[in-house]
Design a protein around this motif. Structure first.
Motif, PDB file in Angstrom:
ATOM      1  N   THR A 248      -8.491   1.467  -3.981  1.00 57.05           N
ATOM      2  CA  THR A 248      -9.443   2.174  -3.132  1.00 57.05           C
ATOM      3  C   THR A 248     -10.046   1.254  -2.099  1.00 57.05           C
ATOM      4  O   THR A 248     -10.188   1.608  -0.933  1.00 57.05           O
ATOM      5  CB  THR A 248     -10.552   2.770  -4.017  1.00 57.05           C
ATOM      6  N   SER A 249     -10.387   0.026  -2.472  1.00 53.12           N
ATOM      7  CA  SER A 249     -11.005  -0.894  -1.539  1.00 53.12           C
ATOM      8  C   SER A 249     -10.012  -1.350  -0.467  1.00 53.12           C
ATOM      9  O   SER A 249     -10.402  -1.633   0.658  1.00 53.12           O
ATOM     10  CB  SER A 249     -11.523  -2.118  -2.284  1.00 53.12           C
ATOM     11  N   ARG A 250      -8.723  -1.404  -0.776  1.00 49.94           N
ATOM     12  CA  ARG A 250      -7.733  -1.830   0.192  1.00 49.94           C
ATOM     13  C   ARG A 250      -7.432  -0.744   1.192  1.00 49.94           C
ATOM     14  O   ARG A 250      -7.123  -1.011   2.341  1.00 49.94           O
ATOM     15  CB  ARG A 250      -6.441  -2.242  -0.523  1.00 49.94           C
ATOM     16  N   TRP A 251      -7.442   0.500   0.785  1.00 50.25           N
ATOM     17  CA  TRP A 251      -7.036   1.592   1.650  1.00 50.25           C
ATOM     18  C   TRP A 251      -8.139   2.069   2.558  1.00 50.25           C
ATOM     19  O   TRP A 251      -7.909   2.535   3.642  1.00 50.25           O
ATOM     20  CB  TRP A 251      -6.527   2.763   0.810  1.00 50.25           C
TER      21      TRP A 251
ATOM     22  N   SER B 176      -5.375   8.624 -17.424  1.00 52.62           N
ATOM     23  CA  SER B 176      -5.093   7.188 -17.522  1.00 52.62           C
ATOM     24  C   SER B 176      -5.755   6.376 -16.438  1.00 52.62           C
ATOM     25  O   SER B 176      -5.730   5.148 -16.503  1.00 52.62           O
ATOM     26  CB  SER B 176      -3.587   6.956 -17.472  1.00 52.62           C
ATOM     27  N   GLY B 177      -6.340   7.031 -15.430  1.00 47.24           N
ATOM     28  CA  GLY B 177      -6.982   6.288 -14.348  1.00 47.24           C
ATOM     29  C   GLY B 177      -5.996   5.468 -13.567  1.00 47.24           C
ATOM     30  O   GLY B 177      -6.084   4.248 -13.489  1.00 47.24           O
ATOM     31  N   LEU B 178      -4.998   6.125 -12.948  1.00 53.26           N
ATOM     32  CA  LEU B 178      -3.935   5.428 -12.242  1.00 53.26           C
ATOM     33  C   LEU B 178      -4.441   4.736 -10.985  1.00 53.26           C
ATOM     34  O   LEU B 178      -3.842   3.785 -10.516  1.00 53.26           O
ATOM     35  CB  LEU B 178      -2.838   6.424 -11.881  1.00 53.26           C
ATOM     36  N   LEU B 179      -5.557   5.208 -10.452  1.00 58.16           N
ATOM     37  CA  LEU B 179      -6.081   4.640  -9.216  1.00 58.16           C
ATOM     38  C   LEU B 179      -7.085   3.548  -9.539  1.00 58.16           C
ATOM     39  O   LEU B 179      -8.249   3.830  -9.830  1.00 58.16           O
ATOM     40  CB  LEU B 179      -6.751   5.711  -8.364  1.00 58.16           C
TER      41      LEU B 179
ATOM     42  N   ASP C 242       0.827  -1.204   0.000  1.00 60.93           N
ATOM     43  CA  ASP C 242       0.000   0.000   0.000  1.00 60.93           C
ATOM     44  C   ASP C 242       0.864   1.258   0.000  1.00 60.93           C
ATOM     45  O   ASP C 242       0.565   2.239  -0.691  1.00 60.93           O
ATOM     46  CB  ASP C 242      -0.920   0.007   1.223  1.00 60.93           C
ATOM     47  N   ALA C 243       1.935   1.246   0.778  1.00 55.41           N
ATOM     48  CA  ALA C 243       2.837   2.394   0.800  1.00 55.41           C
ATOM     49  C   ALA C 243       3.521   2.597  -0.545  1.00 55.41           C
ATOM     50  O   ALA C 243       3.655   3.724  -1.030  1.00 55.41           O
ATOM     51  CB  ALA C 243       3.876   2.214   1.906  1.00 55.41           C
ATOM     52  N   LEU C 244       3.937   1.505  -1.182  1.00 56.06           N
ATOM     53  CA  LEU C 244       4.574   1.612  -2.500  1.00 56.06           C
ATOM     54  C   LEU C 244       3.586   2.087  -3.558  1.00 56.06           C
ATOM     55  O   LEU C 244       3.955   2.827  -4.483  1.00 56.06           O
ATOM     56  CB  LEU C 244       5.169   0.261  -2.901  1.00 56.06           C
ATOM     57  N   GLU C 245       2.328   1.675  -3.422  1.00 51.87           N
ATOM     58  CA  GLU C 245       1.317   2.138  -4.363  1.00 51.87           C
ATOM     59  C   GLU C 245       1.069   3.636  -4.190  1.00 51.87           C
ATOM     60  O   GLU C 245       0.898   4.369  -5.174  1.00 51.87           O
ATOM     61  CB  GLU C 245       0.026   1.359  -4.153  1.00 51.87           C
TER      62      GLU C 245
END
Length: 297
Positions: free
Chosen positions: A293-296, A285-288, A264-267
């Protein structure tokens, strides 16, 4: 205590006292050969060295001097063990995608991946006043040489991405600290950790923490000012348009700087790097992805 108890043995014959002392001494001698052989077989040479010193000091000087020297040597070993930091530098296994200790001999056959501009370290022990000073020194050695096995006097870094900024080299920009093994932190260590984060922030290096095990760690970071330093280091990247690109909950988590996993930190670092280079690129480009989103959240 001895002054009062010795009076109770005053009227005992000397031969009785000699028998008691001889019985204890013979029982120790009966166990000593087996213990010495065990220490020798398992490589306990330091314990054998202390044992020999105690025996020699007792025979040459006095039992009191031998016992005192043994206690002193044991305390020195204990202090050396407790003040040594066991921070680890981590790399990602390209097969299992798990992070492992680069300096571990068991991982010497695995080509662990490292991330450009990022240094991932792990604190596998409680952080207290006695070992936090060595943590500061270990972080400097890891940044300069990329390994704790390298002597501090070695002039050249082992990894180019962790070396000081020179022409043609990539400087450190993010420091990810894994807190999975840190089950306790005292006030002195918390203050020293704040100074470490402050020193990195002054160098425009963002410090992020992952996998905290202390329940009130976020509260301690907030009260000590560590969270504020992390937020200011993120804002120093001049990402003023983050609020229009990132969802608010993810933006707050990035500013807080504490993540559930290292991935998560690297993302988050990938997002910050992309926003730093081109905010419009992220929006187009829709990087997210939805999984982030569901993990964070």
């Amino acid at each position: 205590c001895m002054n009062f108890l010795m009076n109770a043995f005053h009227h005992l014959p000397i031969c009785i006292l000699a028998v008691i002392i001889s019985t204890v001494a013979f029982s120790l001698l009966e166990e000593a050969p087996a213990d010495l052989m065990f220490y020798w077989s398992v490589g306990g040479y330091q314990e054998l060295f202390i044992f020999i010193i105690i025996v020699v000091a007792t025979l040459v000087w006095s039992p009191q001097f031998g016992v005192t020297m043994g206690m002193g040597l044991t305390m020195i070993r204990l202090l050396k063990h407790s003040t040594r930091s066991r921070v680890q530098i981590l790399g990602r296994d390209p097969i299992t995608y798990t992070f492992k200790n680069i300096d571990d001999d068991e991982n010497s056959d695995i080509l662990l991946e490292e991330i450009e501009k990022v240094m991932v370290v792990k604190i596998p022990e409680p952080l207290i006043f006695s070992n936090v000073s060595d943590l500061r020194t270990s972080l400097k050695r890891l940044e300069k040489h990329g390994s704790l096995k390298v002597h501090p006097s070695y002039p050249l870094p082992l990894r180019q991405m962790l070396s000081p900024t020179t022409s043609g080299q990539v400087s450190l920009k993010y420091l990810v600290i894994d807190l999975f093994g840190m089950t306790y932190i005292d006030i002195s260590a918390l203050q020293a950790l704040r100074e470490i984060v402050d020193a990195y922030s002054r160098r425009n290096i963002c410090v992020m923490f992952t996998r905290p095990k202390i329940p009130d760690l976020r509260h301690k970071f907030c009260k000590s000012g560590i969270s504020e330093l992390q937020s200011n280091s993120i804002k120093a990247l001049r990402l003023s348009s983050c609020a229009t690109v990132l969802p608010r909950d993810i933006l707050e988590l990035v500013y807080e700087g504490i993540f559930k996993t290292i991935d998560d930190a690297l993302e988050a670092i990938d997002i910050l790097e992309s926003l730093d280079s081109s905010t419009s690129y992220v929006a187009e480009s829709g990087l997210l992805p939805s999984r982030a989103t569901s993990r964070w959240v």
